[in-house]
Design a protein around this motif. Sequence first.
Motif, PDB file in Angstrom:
ATOM      1  N   GLY A 115       0.769  -1.235   0.000  1.00 36.22           N
ATOM      2  CA  GLY A 115       0.000   0.000   0.000  1.00 36.22           C
ATOM      3  C   GLY A 115       0.800   1.285   0.000  1.00 36.22           C
ATOM      4  O   GLY A 115       0.214   2.373  -0.058  1.00 36.22           O
ATOM      5  N   ALA A 116       2.129   1.224   0.064  1.00 38.53           N
ATOM      6  CA  ALA A 116       2.937   2.441  -0.063  1.00 38.53           C
ATOM      7  C   ALA A 116       2.833   2.944  -1.501  1.00 38.53           C
ATOM      8  O   ALA A 116       3.017   2.183  -2.446  1.00 38.53           O
ATOM      9  N   GLU A 117       2.535   4.238  -1.669  1.00 44.21           N
ATOM     10  CA  GLU A 117       2.208   4.728  -3.002  1.00 44.21           C
ATOM     11  C   GLU A 117       2.569   6.195  -3.151  1.00 44.21           C
ATOM     12  O   GLU A 117       2.507   6.971  -2.203  1.00 44.21           O
ATOM     13  N   VAL A 118       2.939   6.558  -4.390  1.00 43.49           N
ATOM     14  CA  VAL A 118       3.094   7.959  -4.756  1.00 43.49           C
ATOM     15  C   VAL A 118       2.572   8.114  -6.183  1.00 43.49           C
ATOM     16  O   VAL A 118       2.690   7.197  -7.009  1.00 43.49           O
ATOM     17  N   ASP A 119       1.963   9.264  -6.462  1.00 40.53           N
ATOM     18  CA  ASP A 119       1.263   9.448  -7.726  1.00 40.53           C
ATOM     19  C   ASP A 119       2.196   9.460  -8.932  1.00 40.53           C
ATOM     20  O   ASP A 119       1.845   8.962  -9.998  1.00 40.53           O
ATOM     21  N   LEU A 120       3.388  10.037  -8.775  1.00 41.76           N
ATOM     22  CA  LEU A 120       4.243  10.250  -9.939  1.00 41.76           C
ATOM     23  C   LEU A 120       5.715  10.164  -9.527  1.00 41.76           C
ATOM     24  O   LEU A 120       6.118  10.729  -8.515  1.00 41.76           O
ATOM     25  N   ILE A 121       6.468   9.459 -10.347  1.00 41.23           N
ATOM     26  CA  ILE A 121       7.921   9.364 -10.197  1.00 41.23           C
ATOM     27  C   ILE A 121       8.564   9.898 -11.474  1.00 41.23           C
ATOM     28  O   ILE A 121       8.199   9.485 -12.575  1.00 41.23           O
ATOM     29  N   VAL A 122       9.474  10.843 -11.336  1.00 39.04           N
ATOM     30  CA  VAL A 122      10.202  11.395 -12.478  1.00 39.04           C
ATOM     31  C   VAL A 122      11.581  10.754 -12.505  1.00 39.04           C
ATOM     32  O   VAL A 122      12.348  10.871 -11.538  1.00 39.04           O
ATOM     33  N   VAL A 123      11.895  10.068 -13.608  1.00 40.65           N
ATOM     34  CA  VAL A 123      13.124   9.282 -13.700  1.00 40.65           C
ATOM     35  C   VAL A 123      13.975   9.797 -14.855  1.00 40.65           C
ATOM     36  O   VAL A 123      13.469  10.021 -15.961  1.00 40.65           O
ATOM     37  N   ASP A 124      15.244   9.976 -14.586  1.00 40.86           N
ATOM     38  CA  ASP A 124      16.212  10.380 -15.600  1.00 40.86           C
ATOM     39  C   ASP A 124      17.281   9.297 -15.648  1.00 40.86           C
ATOM     40  O   ASP A 124      18.138   9.225 -14.773  1.00 40.86           O
ATOM     41  N   GLY A 125      17.203   8.434 -16.686  1.00 44.17           N
ATOM     42  CA  GLY A 125      18.111   7.296 -16.736  1.00 44.17           C
ATOM     43  C   GLY A 125      17.790   6.316 -15.619  1.00 44.17           C
ATOM     44  O   GLY A 125      16.683   5.790 -15.537  1.00 44.17           O
ATOM     45  N   LEU A 126      18.753   6.092 -14.716  1.00 42.21           N
ATOM     46  CA  LEU A 126      18.543   5.204 -13.579  1.00 42.21           C
ATOM     47  C   LEU A 126      18.266   5.972 -12.300  1.00 42.21           C
ATOM     48  O   LEU A 126      18.064   5.365 -11.239  1.00 42.21           O
TER      49      LEU A 126
END
Length: 389
Positions: free
Chosen positions: A317-328
């Motif tokens: 149940g741990a959650e976040v709406d959006l992850i911004v990823v640059d490469g790794l």
Amino acid sequence: MNNKVYIPRYAEKTILKRLELFPATVLIGPRQVGKTSLVQAIRNQVEGLSIYLDLERPRDLDTIDDLEQFTQQHQDNLVILDEIQRKPSLFPELRGIIDRYRRPGRFILLGSASLSLIRDTSESLAGRISIVELSGLDYREVKGYVSQQDHWLRGGFPDSLLSTNLEMSRLWRQDFLRTYLERDLRLLGLNADPVLLRRLFTMLAHLNGQTVVYNQLSNSLGINVKTLKRYLSFMEQAFLIRSLPAYSTNIGKRLVKSPKLYVRDTGIVHELLRIGSFDDLLGHPKVGESFESYVIEEVFSNLPEGMELFFYRTQAGAEVDLIVVDGLQVKSMVEIKISPTASLGRGFYEVEKDLKPEKKFLVTLTEDGPYTRKDGTQVIGLNNLDAIF
């Protein structure tokens, strides 16, 4: 506001740059999103004569019946071909034409579908084209013309957003839905019952921002899962919906892997949900999901090349709406709430421990300047989305 007003698009500079580098630039996006208006504005910024043909007009379609001869006559001009999905056979011809006289800025091609729906495109013009996707008007483009409330309520299609009043905006959206579901998807190759497509689209509006349980949705519609996935794929490639993938990482936790689906334009969402005013929106049970989809589409519109977007959720149940990823590297984690004073649950901080992002944000419905909470979370509105990149 007069719906004939042209609002300059950020994509103008991108397209002008691509014209300096590539023989053909392909501008794709949904119908009525402003592709033609954008290209007409670009015509005024390029040197020399440009030729514009709309392939939905029989006369213009006949003009390129002999494409080889036509392009020889205009090999030093910029040739603009609109609604290219009406003549997919032109792409193999264009490859030879470009190779025989290769110079930057020969063609701009406009299409109302992703190139994978336009047969032979990527194979025929690989290495010869640059692809630019045009979404609806985003807030940074329109904030000098309309309020954030109107933008969220009406969506980013120019004729909906800039209509003289809300009634006209709703009428435009109703006509857009009818035309797209009854005609345009069929022209792109989706032979499905328009009534069924309307039911599916309405259900997606109610499920906006949720991970789709395919079996449940297909059973509700009375179709099999394979058919459902084909319909969803078509709707995504026609720019009606967006799939947000789940972030996968080796942290030793069980993660949700199914993507979230969003109806891309909030004005269309609100019409499907029969939301008629901003007060209706604020009082609607789906207001939070609507705002989440609004922000996510804005983030996609601002996303720098090379970066990717995901959501993150563990089975616990741990959650976040959006992850911004640059490469790794996880650059940012973003939670989306209407109120700047909204609490962030324990799951938000668990995700922070798991992913160790460079920055963390709460995006809210505020036009005030950004500030930082005691826990280091930066609170921002749509005016400051660049901070998350």
